[in-house]
Scaffold this motif. Sequence first.
Motif, mmCIF file in Angstrom:
data_model
loop_
_atom_site.group_PDB
_atom_site.id
_atom_site.type_symbol
_atom_site.label_atom_id
_atom_site.label_comp_id
_atom_site.label_asym_id
_atom_site.label_seq_id
_atom_site.Cartn_x
_atom_site.Cartn_y
_atom_site.Cartn_z
ATOM 1 N N PHE A 69 0.834 -1.197 0.000
ATOM 2 C CA PHE A 69 0.000 0.000 0.000
ATOM 3 C C PHE A 69 0.869 1.247 0.000
ATOM 4 C CE2 PHE A 69 -1.797 3.497 2.533
ATOM 5 C CZ PHE A 69 -2.892 3.809 1.738
ATOM 6 N N VAL A 70 0.465 2.221 -0.814
ATOM 7 C CA VAL A 70 1.068 3.553 -0.812
ATOM 8 C C VAL A 70 -0.084 4.554 -0.801
ATOM 9 C CG1 VAL A 70 2.448 5.220 -2.109
ATOM 10 C CG2 VAL A 70 3.132 2.824 -2.073
ATOM 11 N N SER A 71 0.011 5.543 0.075
ATOM 12 C CA SER A 71 -1.023 6.572 0.128
ATOM 13 C C SER A 71 -0.999 7.404 -1.149
ATOM 14 C CB SER A 71 -0.806 7.489 1.335
ATOM 15 O OG SER A 71 -1.728 8.561 1.300
ATOM 16 N N GLY A 72 -2.175 7.681 -1.686
ATOM 17 C CA GLY A 72 -2.291 8.519 -2.872
ATOM 18 C C GLY A 72 -2.395 9.998 -2.549
ATOM 19 N N LEU A 73 -2.536 10.341 -1.268
ATOM 20 C CA LEU A 73 -2.682 11.748 -0.890
ATOM 21 C C LEU A 73 -1.515 12.626 -1.335
ATOM 22 C CD1 LEU A 73 -4.371 11.473 2.620
ATOM 23 C CD2 LEU A 73 -5.415 12.085 0.427
ATOM 24 N N PRO A 74 -0.261 12.161 -1.280
ATOM 25 C CA PRO A 74 0.835 13.015 -1.752
ATOM 26 C C PRO A 74 0.697 13.439 -3.221
ATOM 27 C CG PRO A 74 1.715 11.271 -0.400
ATOM 28 C CD PRO A 74 0.259 10.953 -0.631
ATOM 29 N N PHE A 75 -0.011 12.661 -4.027
ATOM 30 C CA PHE A 75 -0.205 13.025 -5.427
ATOM 31 C C PHE A 75 -1.243 14.136 -5.574
ATOM 32 C CE2 PHE A 75 1.572 8.795 -5.565
ATOM 33 C CZ PHE A 75 2.583 8.967 -6.504
ATOM 34 N N LEU A 76 -2.021 14.352 -4.529
ATOM 35 C CA LEU A 76 -3.021 15.416 -4.542
ATOM 36 C C LEU A 76 -2.515 16.676 -3.853
ATOM 37 C CD1 LEU A 76 -6.137 13.264 -3.612
ATOM 38 C CD2 LEU A 76 -5.408 13.978 -5.892
ATOM 39 N N THR A 77 -1.746 16.495 -2.773
ATOM 40 C CA THR A 77 -1.294 17.644 -1.982
ATOM 41 C C THR A 77 0.110 18.103 -2.330
ATOM 42 O OG1 THR A 77 -0.329 16.283 -0.214
ATOM 43 C CG2 THR A 77 -2.684 16.862 -0.032
ATOM 44 N N GLY A 78 0.918 17.186 -2.862
ATOM 45 C CA GLY A 78 2.317 17.495 -3.147
ATOM 46 C C GLY A 78 3.231 17.202 -1.975
ATOM 47 N N MET A 79 2.685 17.129 -0.772
ATOM 48 C CA MET A 79 3.495 16.867 0.422
ATOM 49 C C MET A 79 3.839 15.382 0.513
ATOM 50 S SD MET A 79 1.563 19.347 3.157
ATOM 51 C CE MET A 79 2.688 18.896 4.449
ATOM 52 N N GLY A 80 5.133 15.072 0.501
ATOM 53 C CA GLY A 80 5.577 13.686 0.576
ATOM 54 C C GLY A 80 5.526 12.951 -0.743
ATOM 55 N N ARG A 81 5.330 13.681 -1.829
ATOM 56 C CA ARG A 81 5.178 13.033 -3.133
ATOM 57 C C ARG A 81 6.442 12.293 -3.561
ATOM 58 N NH1 ARG A 81 2.523 15.320 -8.729
ATOM 59 N NH2 ARG A 81 3.252 13.622 -10.038
ATOM 60 N N ALA A 82 7.607 12.863 -3.331
ATOM 61 C CA ALA A 82 8.854 12.199 -3.746
ATOM 62 C C ALA A 82 9.000 10.849 -3.058
ATOM 63 C CB ALA A 82 10.051 13.095 -3.455
ATOM 64 N N ASP A 83 8.670 10.782 -1.776
ATOM 65 C CA ASP A 83 8.756 9.517 -1.044
ATOM 66 C C ASP A 83 7.751 8.498 -1.578
ATOM 67 O OD1 ASP A 83 10.819 10.422 0.593
ATOM 68 O OD2 ASP A 83 9.448 11.080 2.178
ATOM 69 N N ALA A 84 6.538 8.944 -1.861
ATOM 70 C CA ALA A 84 5.515 8.049 -2.413
ATOM 71 C C ALA A 84 5.939 7.537 -3.783
ATOM 72 C CB ALA A 84 4.171 8.771 -2.503
ATOM 73 N N GLU A 85 6.486 8.404 -4.610
ATOM 74 C CA GLU A 85 6.949 7.992 -5.933
ATOM 75 C C GLU A 85 8.078 6.970 -5.820
ATOM 76 O OE1 GLU A 85 7.967 11.711 -7.787
ATOM 77 O OE2 GLU A 85 5.937 11.950 -8.616
ATOM 78 N N LYS A 86 9.003 7.216 -4.914
ATOM 79 C CA LYS A 86 10.126 6.295 -4.716
ATOM 80 C C LYS A 86 9.619 4.918 -4.293
ATOM 81 C CE LYS A 86 14.350 5.674 -2.042
ATOM 82 N NZ LYS A 86 15.160 6.174 -0.933
ATOM 83 N N LYS A 87 8.666 4.891 -3.376
ATOM 84 C CA LYS A 87 8.124 3.623 -2.895
ATOM 85 C C LYS A 87 7.418 2.864 -4.023
ATOM 86 C CE LYS A 87 5.580 1.656 0.961
ATOM 87 N NZ LYS A 87 4.769 1.908 2.151
#
Length: 94
Positions: A69-87
């Motif tokens: 599981f990866v949270s999709g919220l960073p793709f909406l808010t921009g906060m933590g997006r790099a970490d989500a993309e890396k995962k």
Amino acid sequence: MKKIVVACGSGVATSTAVNSKIKDLLDSNGFAGTYHIVQCAIAEAPSQCADADLLVATTVPPADLKCDFVSGLPFLTGMGRADAEKKIVEIISK
């Protein structure tokens, strides 16, 4: 072929935005043609994830989840997006 499930409350609004961003991320990292994305409501996620590699959701994941599981919220808010993309890239690279 990797299966990615993208879910939100209704399976329509925010999951569509996240779906597009995940496609761009994976294609730009050389994964074009190696994955397919299923978009659904979070209520459908447990059954869709039975044979999936990854769930990206803009809501809380189901308790009985059988895939990563990866949270999709960073793709909406921009906060933590790099970490989500890396995962996501790490999971799809397995």
